[in-house]
Design a protein around this motif. Structure first.
Motif, short mmCIF file in Angstrom:
data_model
loop_
_atom_site.label_atom_id
_atom_site.label_comp_id
_atom_site.label_asym_id
_atom_site.label_seq_id
_atom_site.Cartn_x
_atom_site.Cartn_y
_atom_site.Cartn_z
N SER A 51 -8.84 4.27 -1.12
CA SER A 51 -8.19 5.34 -2.42
C SER A 51 -9.16 6.27 -2.56
CB SER A 51 -7.73 4.45 -3.33
OG SER A 51 -8.53 3.84 -3.94
N HIS A 52 -10.53 6.05 -2.47
CA HIS A 52 -11.59 7.24 -3.02
C HIS A 52 -11.94 8.07 -1.98
CE1 HIS A 52 -14.09 4.03 -0.89
NE2 HIS A 52 -14.74 5.14 -0.70
N ARG B 182 -4.51 9.37 -9.65
CA ARG B 182 -3.36 8.86 -10.66
C ARG B 182 -3.17 9.87 -11.73
NH1 ARG B 182 -4.20 3.11 -12.61
NH2 ARG B 182 -5.92 4.32 -13.67
N LEU C 9 0.31 6.04 -7.60
CA LEU C 9 -0.87 7.22 -6.91
C LEU C 9 -0.13 8.49 -6.13
CD1 LEU C 9 -2.28 4.35 -4.61
CD2 LEU C 9 -3.51 5.77 -6.72
N LEU D 52 -6.40 10.98 -3.29
CA LEU D 52 -5.50 10.30 -4.06
C LEU D 52 -6.14 10.69 -5.39
CD1 LEU D 52 -5.16 6.88 -2.47
CD2 LEU D 52 -3.29 8.27 -3.09
N PHE E 161 -4.75 2.83 0.75
CA PHE E 161 -3.53 3.42 1.09
C PHE E 161 -3.50 3.73 2.66
CE2 PHE E 161 -6.28 7.06 1.15
CZ PHE E 161 -5.99 8.06 2.18
N SER F 149 -1.00 -0.94 -4.58
CA SER F 149 -2.53 -1.23 -4.57
C SER F 149 -3.08 0.17 -5.18
CB SER F 149 -3.19 -1.33 -3.01
OG SER F 149 -4.44 -1.29 -2.99
N LEU F 150 -4.23 0.07 -5.81
CA LEU F 150 -5.02 1.23 -6.32
C LEU F 150 -6.38 1.26 -5.39
CD1 LEU F 150 -4.62 0.79 -10.22
CD2 LEU F 150 -3.43 2.11 -8.61
N THR F 151 -6.72 0.46 -4.70
CA THR F 151 -7.72 0.18 -3.68
C THR F 151 -7.62 1.05 -2.30
OG1 THR F 151 -8.23 -1.97 -4.94
CG2 THR F 151 -9.58 -1.33 -3.04
N LEU G 65 0.76 -1.16 -0.02
CA LEU G 65 0.07 0.01 0.07
C LEU G 65 0.90 1.29 0.07
CD1 LEU G 65 -2.66 -0.82 2.71
CD2 LEU G 65 -2.91 -1.34 0.26
N THR G 66 0.50 2.25 -0.70
CA THR G 66 1.06 3.50 -0.67
C THR G 66 0.71 4.35 0.83
OG1 THR G 66 0.48 4.11 -2.88
CG2 THR G 66 1.06 5.94 -1.47
#
Length: 183
Positions: A44-45, A77, A84, A75, A138, A134-136, A13-14
């Motif tokens: 992330s949203h 991209r 991210l 966040l 952080f 991960s994009l889901t 995770l970021t």
């Protein structure tokens, strides 16, 4: 086949690491609502608000000098990128937010560099981003600094003055000290 082979691959995770400082944080309990040395996983949203209002802010500063919502992080991209990034927006109508040496007024936003200093009022925050896959989700992690972050990290308070350029003529016209015998 074992369950180990069928398990989902765990993505890193970021993580946004934030080191906080205020000159009198020990006496006032300004940061008592923030969990230090603990990683918190967030979707992330989610727009993450910082301020003093407990129902609208995820991270709360217990200080009447802080705005109800001081600033927000979100966040995003860049187009055609898997990395991210964070954007920070000043949500305070009364206090500027300084990101490194860039002053943000009310509703101004900027992309956070991988390492920077945030300042508002007497607050200082060293922000360091560790990239993940991960994009889901952080993570955030907070630490408390006992000393001024600007001095500790040798961060400049102002933009450096160039040696050559329009400002150099200003300095060449300033009076210089002379010995009586040089006249």
């Amino acid at each position: 086949m074992s369950s180990f082979e069928d398990a989902d691959t765990e993505e890193t995770l970021t993580c946004l690491q934030m080191t906080l400082y205020h000159p009198d944080h020990l006496q006032t309990g300004r940061f008592q609502a923030i969990r230090f040395c603990h990683r918190e996983k967030l979707p992330s949203h989610k727009v993450v608000n910082f301020g003093r209002h407990s129902s609208t802010c995820h991270y709360i500063f217990q200080d009447k000098q802080v705005s109800r919502i001081q600033f927000s992080l979100q966040l995003f991209r860049d187009f055609n990128s898997s990395v991210l990034s964070f954007e920070i927006k000043n949500m305070s109508q009364k206090t500027s937010l300084i990101v490194d040496n860039h002053e943000l007024g009310y509703l101004n936003k900027v992309k956070l560099p991988p390492k920077c200093i945030l300042r508002f009022g007497d607050y200082q925050c060293l922000v360091e981003k560790q990239d993940g896959e991960s994009l889901t989700f952080f993570e955030t992690q907070f630490a408390l600094s006992p000393t001024c972050l600007l001095q500790e990290n040798l961060w400049p308070l102002r933009m450096p003055v160039p040696e050559n350029g329009p400002q150099s003529t200003l300095y060449s016209t300033l009076p210089t000290e002379m010995d009586e015998n040089e006249l």
